[in-house]
Design a protein around this motif. Structure first.
Motif, PDB file in Angstrom:
ATOM      1  N   UNK A  51       0.984  -1.293  -0.007  1.00 33.86           N
ATOM      2  CA  UNK A  51       0.080  -0.199   0.139  1.00 33.86           C
ATOM      3  C   UNK A  51       0.922   1.178  -0.167  1.00 33.86           C
ATOM      4  N   UNK A  52       1.830   1.254   0.645  1.00 33.61           N
ATOM      5  CA  UNK A  52       2.694   2.379   0.943  1.00 33.61           C
ATOM      6  C   UNK A  52       3.509   2.746  -0.312  1.00 33.61           C
ATOM      7  N   UNK A  53       3.777   1.630  -1.083  1.00 30.20           N
ATOM      8  CA  UNK A  53       4.641   1.738  -2.375  1.00 30.20           C
ATOM      9  C   UNK A  53       3.775   2.368  -3.417  1.00 30.20           C
ATOM     10  N   UNK A  54       2.741   1.937  -3.564  1.00 34.49           N
ATOM     11  CA  UNK A  54       1.617   2.376  -4.379  1.00 34.49           C
ATOM     12  C   UNK A  54       1.113   3.912  -3.990  1.00 34.49           C
ATOM     13  N   UNK A  55       1.164   4.364  -2.849  1.00 38.62           N
ATOM     14  CA  UNK A  55       0.903   5.433  -2.398  1.00 38.62           C
ATOM     15  C   UNK A  55       1.887   6.469  -2.764  1.00 38.62           C
ATOM     16  N   UNK A  56       3.183   5.913  -2.691  1.00 41.55           N
ATOM     17  CA  UNK A  56       4.386   6.663  -3.042  1.00 41.55           C
ATOM     18  C   UNK A  56       4.730   6.984  -4.412  1.00 41.55           C
ATOM     19  N   UNK A  57       4.090   5.882  -5.122  1.00 42.40           N
ATOM     20  CA  UNK A  57       4.096   6.023  -6.745  1.00 42.40           C
ATOM     21  C   UNK A  57       3.093   7.237  -7.254  1.00 42.40           C
ATOM     22  N   UNK A  58       1.918   6.991  -6.489  1.00 43.48           N
ATOM     23  CA  UNK A  58       0.778   7.968  -6.997  1.00 43.48           C
ATOM     24  C   UNK A  58       1.150   9.291  -6.675  1.00 43.48           C
ATOM     25  N   UNK A  59       2.029   9.567  -5.454  1.00 42.52           N
ATOM     26  CA  UNK A  59       2.413  10.982  -5.025  1.00 42.52           C
ATOM     27  C   UNK A  59       3.340  11.622  -6.019  1.00 42.52           C
ATOM     28  N   UNK A  60       4.323  10.490  -6.344  1.00 45.05           N
ATOM     29  CA  UNK A  60       5.235  11.107  -7.087  1.00 45.05           C
ATOM     30  C   UNK A  60       4.526  11.406  -8.724  1.00 45.05           C
ATOM     31  N   UNK A  61       3.843  10.392  -9.091  1.00 44.86           N
ATOM     32  CA  UNK A  61       3.332  10.903 -10.390  1.00 44.86           C
ATOM     33  C   UNK A  61       2.233  12.069 -10.400  1.00 44.86           C
ATOM     34  N   UNK A  62       1.590  12.203  -9.316  1.00 46.01           N
ATOM     35  CA  UNK A  62       0.548  13.283  -9.497  1.00 46.01           C
ATOM     36  C   UNK A  62       0.676  14.063  -8.123  1.00 46.01           C
ATOM     37  N   UNK A  63       2.053  14.936  -7.997  1.00 37.07           N
ATOM     38  CA  UNK A  63       2.077  15.583  -6.551  1.00 37.07           C
ATOM     39  C   UNK A  63       1.202  16.660  -6.502  1.00 37.07           C
ATOM     40  N   UNK A  64       0.448  17.065  -7.376  1.00 43.62           N
ATOM     41  CA  UNK A  64      -0.455  18.132  -7.011  1.00 43.62           C
ATOM     42  C   UNK A  64      -1.860  17.607  -6.589  1.00 43.62           C
ATOM     43  N   UNK A  65      -1.933  16.460  -6.848  1.00 47.13           N
ATOM     44  CA  UNK A  65      -3.490  15.952  -6.394  1.00 47.13           C
ATOM     45  C   UNK A  65      -3.220  14.944  -5.291  1.00 47.13           C
ATOM     46  N   UNK A  66      -2.344  14.828  -4.628  1.00 44.75           N
ATOM     47  CA  UNK A  66      -2.169  13.973  -3.403  1.00 44.75           C
ATOM     48  C   UNK A  66      -1.466  14.775  -2.188  1.00 44.75           C
ATOM     49  N   UNK A  67      -2.231  14.564  -1.296  1.00 45.06           N
ATOM     50  CA  UNK A  67      -1.681  15.385   0.111  1.00 45.06           C
ATOM     51  C   UNK A  67      -1.206  14.084   1.148  1.00 45.06           C
ATOM     52  N   UNK A  68       0.109  14.151   1.458  1.00 45.26           N
ATOM     53  CA  UNK A  68       0.808  13.375   1.996  1.00 45.26           C
ATOM     54  C   UNK A  68       0.524  13.466   3.487  1.00 45.26           C
ATOM     55  N   UNK A  69      -0.087  12.380   4.194  1.00 43.44           N
ATOM     56  CA  UNK A  69      -0.680  12.663   5.489  1.00 43.44           C
ATOM     57  C   UNK A  69       0.061  11.407   6.380  1.00 43.44           C
TER      58      UNK A  69
END
Length: 109
Positions: free
Chosen positions: A23-41
């Motif tokens: 789950x964390x690896x997928x979250x990191x991937x999404x955050x890197x691919x869409x940095x403006x669309x994801x809030x890291x909490x």
């Protein structure tokens, strides 16, 4: 490839570690691919400051000012109790460590 070993796991704690890594690896991937669309909490920050972090989530998501949501977050979220440690299968040590390191590189809220 450890898919056979992972498929034979029976310890729920170890299974949770595997799920967390994936789950964390997928979250990191999404955050890197869409940095403006994801809030890291981080869970730790959310539990340590539920009202403040919930407000940032609401603002980021355009929820507006929802007092029910903010009151609930403040009332329910708290730091988790420490859990006893357990032995992790050796083949999960490197994936866990590398995932944790990747998370540390991300700015958090």
């Amino acid at each position: 490839d450890y898919s056979n070993q992972i498929g034979m796991l029976t310890d729920q704690r170890v299974m949770a570690v595997v799920e967390w890594i994936v789950t964390m690896r997928e979250g990191i991937r999404v955050l890197r691919d869409f940095p403006e669309d994801v809030l890291h909490v981080t869970f730790e920050n959310l539990c340590a400051n539920p009202g403040g972090v919930a407000s940032k989530i609401a603002s980021f998501s355009d929820f507006g000012s929802d007092t029910t949501y903010l009151d609930y977050a403040t009332r329910v979220l708290s730091p988790p109790a420490n859990q006893p440690s357990f032995e992790l299968p050796h083949y999960l040590e490197d994936p866990l460590a590398s995932t944790q390191a990747a998370i540390e590189e991300i700015r958090d809220v």
